[in-house]
Design a protein around this motif. Structure first.
Motif, mmCIF file in Angstrom:
data_model
loop_
_atom_site.group_PDB
_atom_site.id
_atom_site.type_symbol
_atom_site.label_atom_id
_atom_site.label_comp_id
_atom_site.label_asym_id
_atom_site.label_seq_id
_atom_site.Cartn_x
_atom_site.Cartn_y
_atom_site.Cartn_z
ATOM 1 N N ILE A 23 82.365 -10.469 53.255
ATOM 2 C CA ILE A 23 83.827 -10.576 53.313
ATOM 3 C C ILE A 23 84.230 -11.155 54.661
ATOM 4 N N ALA A 24 83.646 -10.636 55.729
ATOM 5 C CA ALA A 24 83.986 -11.101 57.077
ATOM 6 C C ALA A 24 83.745 -12.590 57.240
ATOM 7 N N SER A 25 82.644 -13.081 56.713
ATOM 8 C CA SER A 25 82.323 -14.509 56.846
ATOM 9 C C SER A 25 83.284 -15.370 56.043
ATOM 10 N N THR A 26 83.649 -14.916 54.859
ATOM 11 C CA THR A 26 84.482 -15.731 53.977
ATOM 12 C C THR A 26 85.950 -15.682 54.366
ATOM 13 N N VAL A 27 86.384 -14.603 55.015
ATOM 14 C CA VAL A 27 87.741 -14.578 55.562
ATOM 15 C C VAL A 27 87.920 -15.745 56.537
ATOM 16 N N ASN A 28 86.918 -15.986 57.375
ATOM 17 C CA ASN A 28 87.014 -17.100 58.318
ATOM 18 C C ASN A 28 87.101 -18.442 57.598
ATOM 19 N N GLU A 29 86.318 -18.619 56.551
ATOM 20 C CA GLU A 29 86.383 -19.861 55.779
ATOM 21 C C GLU A 29 87.774 -20.050 55.172
ATOM 22 N N THR A 30 88.320 -18.975 54.631
ATOM 23 C CA THR A 30 89.619 -19.062 53.963
ATOM 24 C C THR A 30 90.728 -19.345 54.966
ATOM 25 N N LEU A 31 90.656 -18.704 56.141
ATOM 26 C CA LEU A 31 91.629 -18.994 57.196
ATOM 27 C C LEU A 31 91.530 -20.441 57.661
ATOM 28 N N LEU A 32 90.313 -20.959 57.740
ATOM 29 C CA LEU A 32 90.127 -22.357 58.143
ATOM 30 C C LEU A 32 90.789 -23.297 57.143
ATOM 31 N N HIS A 46 81.851 -19.579 58.736
ATOM 32 C CA HIS A 46 81.213 -18.492 57.986
ATOM 33 C C HIS A 46 80.333 -17.639 58.898
ATOM 34 N N GLU A 47 79.425 -18.291 59.612
ATOM 35 C CA GLU A 47 78.485 -17.543 60.448
ATOM 36 C C GLU A 47 79.186 -16.873 61.628
ATOM 37 N N LEU A 48 80.223 -17.498 62.149
ATOM 38 C CA LEU A 48 80.994 -16.862 63.216
ATOM 39 C C LEU A 48 81.699 -15.601 62.716
ATOM 40 N N GLY A 49 82.056 -15.571 61.439
ATOM 41 C CA GLY A 49 82.614 -14.352 60.865
ATOM 42 C C GLY A 49 81.626 -13.207 60.951
ATOM 43 N N HIS A 50 80.358 -13.488 60.620
ATOM 44 C CA HIS A 50 79.313 -12.469 60.750
ATOM 45 C C HIS A 50 79.163 -12.024 62.205
ATOM 46 N N SER A 51 79.123 -12.988 63.102
ATOM 47 C CA SER A 51 78.886 -12.666 64.512
ATOM 48 C C SER A 51 80.012 -11.830 65.098
ATOM 49 N N TYR A 59 76.372 -2.813 59.461
ATOM 50 C CA TYR A 59 77.175 -2.825 58.243
ATOM 51 C C TYR A 59 76.365 -3.405 57.089
ATOM 52 N N GLU A 60 76.817 -3.117 55.895
ATOM 53 C CA GLU A 60 76.126 -3.598 54.704
ATOM 54 C C GLU A 60 76.550 -5.030 54.370
ATOM 55 N N ILE A 61 75.681 -5.727 53.661
ATOM 56 C CA ILE A 61 75.953 -7.112 53.271
ATOM 57 C C ILE A 61 77.223 -7.206 52.435
ATOM 58 N N PHE A 62 77.482 -6.199 51.650
ATOM 59 C CA PHE A 62 78.681 -6.178 50.807
ATOM 60 C C PHE A 62 79.930 -6.421 51.649
ATOM 61 N N VAL A 63 79.974 -5.807 52.837
ATOM 62 C CA VAL A 63 81.105 -5.973 53.747
ATOM 63 C C VAL A 63 80.947 -7.253 54.559
ATOM 64 N N ALA A 64 79.723 -7.553 54.948
ATOM 65 C CA ALA A 64 79.463 -8.724 55.796
ATOM 66 C C ALA A 64 79.960 -10.014 55.158
ATOM 67 N N LYS A 66 62.292 -26.651 61.847
ATOM 68 C CA LYS A 66 63.264 -25.562 61.967
ATOM 69 C C LYS A 66 63.536 -24.943 60.597
ATOM 70 N N ARG A 67 63.741 -23.654 60.587
ATOM 71 C CA ARG A 67 64.075 -22.978 59.338
ATOM 72 C C ARG A 67 65.341 -23.598 58.754
ATOM 73 N N SER A 68 65.365 -23.769 57.454
ATOM 74 C CA SER A 68 66.508 -24.383 56.794
ATOM 75 C C SER A 68 67.669 -23.400 56.701
ATOM 76 N N GLY A 69 68.847 -23.926 56.343
ATOM 77 C CA GLY A 69 70.007 -23.081 56.101
ATOM 78 C C GLY A 69 70.709 -22.649 57.373
ATOM 79 N N ALA A 70 71.320 -21.480 57.299
ATOM 80 C CA ALA A 70 72.077 -20.943 58.422
ATOM 81 C C ALA A 70 72.078 -19.426 58.325
ATOM 82 N N PHE A 71 72.142 -18.754 59.487
ATOM 83 C CA PHE A 71 72.275 -17.306 59.498
ATOM 84 C C PHE A 71 72.819 -16.866 60.846
#
Length: 599
Positions: free
Chosen positions: A418-427, A389-394, A411-416, A357-362
């Motif tokens: 942020i969405a993923s890390t907001v979820n991490e910070t809320l967690l 993090h990944e659920l933020g993207h989804s 959307y651009e990665i620049f914004v993406a 399986k491909r490594s990492g997460a996306f």
């Protein structure tokens, strides 16, 4: 020997639902053949796109219809190939999908040069004549903005056709590191053999036994030493392709070209690197706290991932992780929270590691599909944060897809990031507020500090490395494996000044796939800085700030990244978000130092 299971051994409930795209590989083949035949329809509009407003709208609608199906075909094939990179049938499907995508790109490459032959006034007149073109206003603005850097239709078609070639270094690197390369086997403290993989390397670096960590670290990087010439050549060719493309398009540097694609000023990049460089003492303190916590005379490279608690964190099984993540996003609103729960119940996530399986997460998917999240879940706190993090993207994709037409949803990665890390910070906030287990709370705080270190500081270091290696080529210098080692080693030494760099860590650049992505990594750092500011505002102001944040997500790609982020009340053109994020990091370092009685 502790091994990695085959995919067939993993319960289907923990595998993503690709049958929701195509019910079978045969159905995919039929869809592939059908859309392949339609791509040529697009070429019939070459030279005619701007003859009148009705023709332009007709072309744009046909392009959307065909490209949406191309996206379905290529995404299904790519996701299947990610399940097991050893599967030659799926690798062939993925290659066919990639070729089809390139063909479709080539077949539409004339449209932007033709639009750029018009003035803004002429484009506005066409919009007035055909109201259906109104939804394309941002697209038209972006195309016209790039006019100085777009070449003739013939050259653009050649560049589109060459995309498979210019993408080759990245694809070769991916196959080498995911399908062919093995990373060694070591003996654990109980005398059992453990296979090192890209997915479990970091977790093995958190094991309490220091000699074991050292063996893992040295074995892992020794394997990389055996392919340093291959990886060095592939990265050097990737850098040269970035530089050459920038030159073709009339940019002074590859960085300028990469950032201009999303209309992000290079000042944002410089501001990030300079602000972080000015605050490296905060990172140094984190390293010094680890040295105290571990009780060692000198922190070394194999100690960097160790918890400040001095021990491996408690297990967090997947089912528990998903419930905590769902609870954590409550401040974003009930509708957001319930949609996330429904998605998890609908097999958005391919959860566990399997052989090949491909490594990492996306997070992936298309405008017309559900999201698909690849993980290699390891039953630990880090994996729980990766899930958030990944659920933020989804969720970002879901909300943008609902609110925007196809051409404005991406959307651009620049914004993406942020969405993923907001979820991490809320967690982090949720768990620190609700957990009664002090040990688990300490590990959660430590995990956030680790993720902050590895996101803001480590990714900024990567950004500095990426800039330096491109500058070598732009100055007609040579990029060899030794040169990569030297540049990377110097940066690592400055960022981690209190640490003795050991075990081949100067070769760490070999294992970072993001260096092939053309000035991509800095956006992880800007993302965590913006996320910290957004979460602070949501927790302070409540529903109004949450609504602003959801508006940012719903905006998708309907405006330029800096403007989209301003929807959430954050201005990333200023240094304050980065400085604020580092202040939070310092505060958390003080808090955990107090909890653990460290200086």
């Amino acid at each position: 020997m502790s091994g990695v299971p085959e995919r067939s051994e993993i319960d289907a409930a923990y595998q993503w639902d690709l049958e929701s795209i195509y019910e079978s590989d045969e159905a995919w083949e039929a869809a592939y053949e059908a859309v392949s035949e339609r791509v040529e329809e697009l070429r019939a509009y070459e030279g005619r796109v701007t003859e009148d407003a009705a023709t332009l709208l007709e072309f744009l609608e046909l392009r959307e219809e065909i490209l949406r199906e191309v996206a379905q075909v290529t995404t299904y094939a790519r996701l299947r190939s990610s399940e097991d990179t050893r599967n030659q049938e799926y690798q062939a499907m993925s290659a066919k999908g990639s070729s089809l995508s390139s063909e479709a790109s080539s077949a539409t490459s004339f449209v932007e040069p033709e639009l750029q032959s018009l003035s803004r006034e002429e484009v506005e007149a066409m919009i007035d004549a055909e109201p259906g073109l109104e939804t394309y206003e941002h697209y038209f603005d972006d195309v016209l903005r790039m006019k100085p850097h777009t070449r003739s239709a013939e050259v653009e078609e050649v560049l589109a056709d060459l995309s498979e070639v210019t993408d080759a270094p990245s694809e070769i690197y991916s196959m080498l590191t995911n399908a062919d390369l093995t990373y060694g086997v070591v003996e654990d403290p109980e005398g059992e053999e453990v296979e090192i993989t890209q997915a479990n390397f970091t977790k093995l670096q958190t094991k309490p036994d220091r000699e074991f960590r050292k063996r893992v670290h040295e074995t892992f990087y020794e394997e990389w030493a055996g392919v340093r010439n291959t990886v060095g050549t592939s990265l050097e060719k990737a850098v040269r392709s970035h530089v050459t493309n920038a030159e073709i398009r009339g940019y002074e540097t590859a960085r300028e070209a990469a950032l201009d694609g999303t209309n992000v000023p290079t000042d944002v990049y410089d501001n990030l690197v300079d602000t972080v460089d000015d605050n490296l003492d905060a990172l140094h303190r984190h390293a010094e706290l680890k040295e105290q916590a571990l009780g060692v005379d000198q922190l070394e490279s194999h100690d960097l991932y160790m918890s400040l608690t001095g021990e491996e964190g408690p297990d967090v099984e997947y089912e528990q992780a998903r419930e905590w993540v769902i609870e954590a996003v409550a401040p974003l609103g009930e509708a957001y929270q319930e949609r996330m729960r429904e998605g998890l119940d609908s097999r958005w996530v391919d959860v566990f590691e399997n052989r090949g399986k491909r490594s990492g997460a996306f997070s992936s998917g298309t405008y017309d599909t559900q999201p698909f999240i690849l993980m290699n879940y390891q039953d630990d706190i880090a994996s729980m944060f990766t899930l958030a993090h990944e659920l933020g993207h989804s969720m970002h994709s879901e909300l943008a897809g609902d609110a925007q037409p196809w051409h404005d949803a991406s959307y651009e990665i620049f914004v993406a990031e942020i969405a993923s890390t907001v979820n991490e910070t809320l967690l982090t906030h949720h768990l620190l507020e609700t957990l009664e287990d002090d040990e688990l709370r300490t590990h959660v705080l430590d995990e956030y500090l680790e993720r902050f270190r590895s996101t803001l500081f480590r990714q900024t270091m990567f950004a500095a490395f990426e800039q330096e290696i491109h500058e070598v080529v732009e100055d007609d210098g040579a990029l060899t494996p030794d040169a990569f080692d030297e540049i990377y080693g110097d940066l690592k030494g400055r960022y981690y000044a209190p640490v003795e760099l050991t075990g081949g860590i100067e070769r760490e650049w070999e294992r970072i796939p993001h260096f092939y992505y053309n000035f991509y990594v800095y956006q992880y750092s800007t993302g965590i800085a913006a996320a910290a500011a957004i979460v602070d505002r949501i927790l302070d102001e409540g529903d109004e700030a949450a609504a602003d944040y959801r508006a940012m997500l719903e905006a998708g790609g309907s405006d330029y990244p800096l403007e989209v982020v301003r929807e959430a009340g954050i201005d990333m053109a200023q240094p304050e978000p980065v400085e604020s994020a580092i202040r939070i990091y310092r505060d958390y370092l003080d808090e955990i130092a107090g909890l653990l009685d460290l200086e």
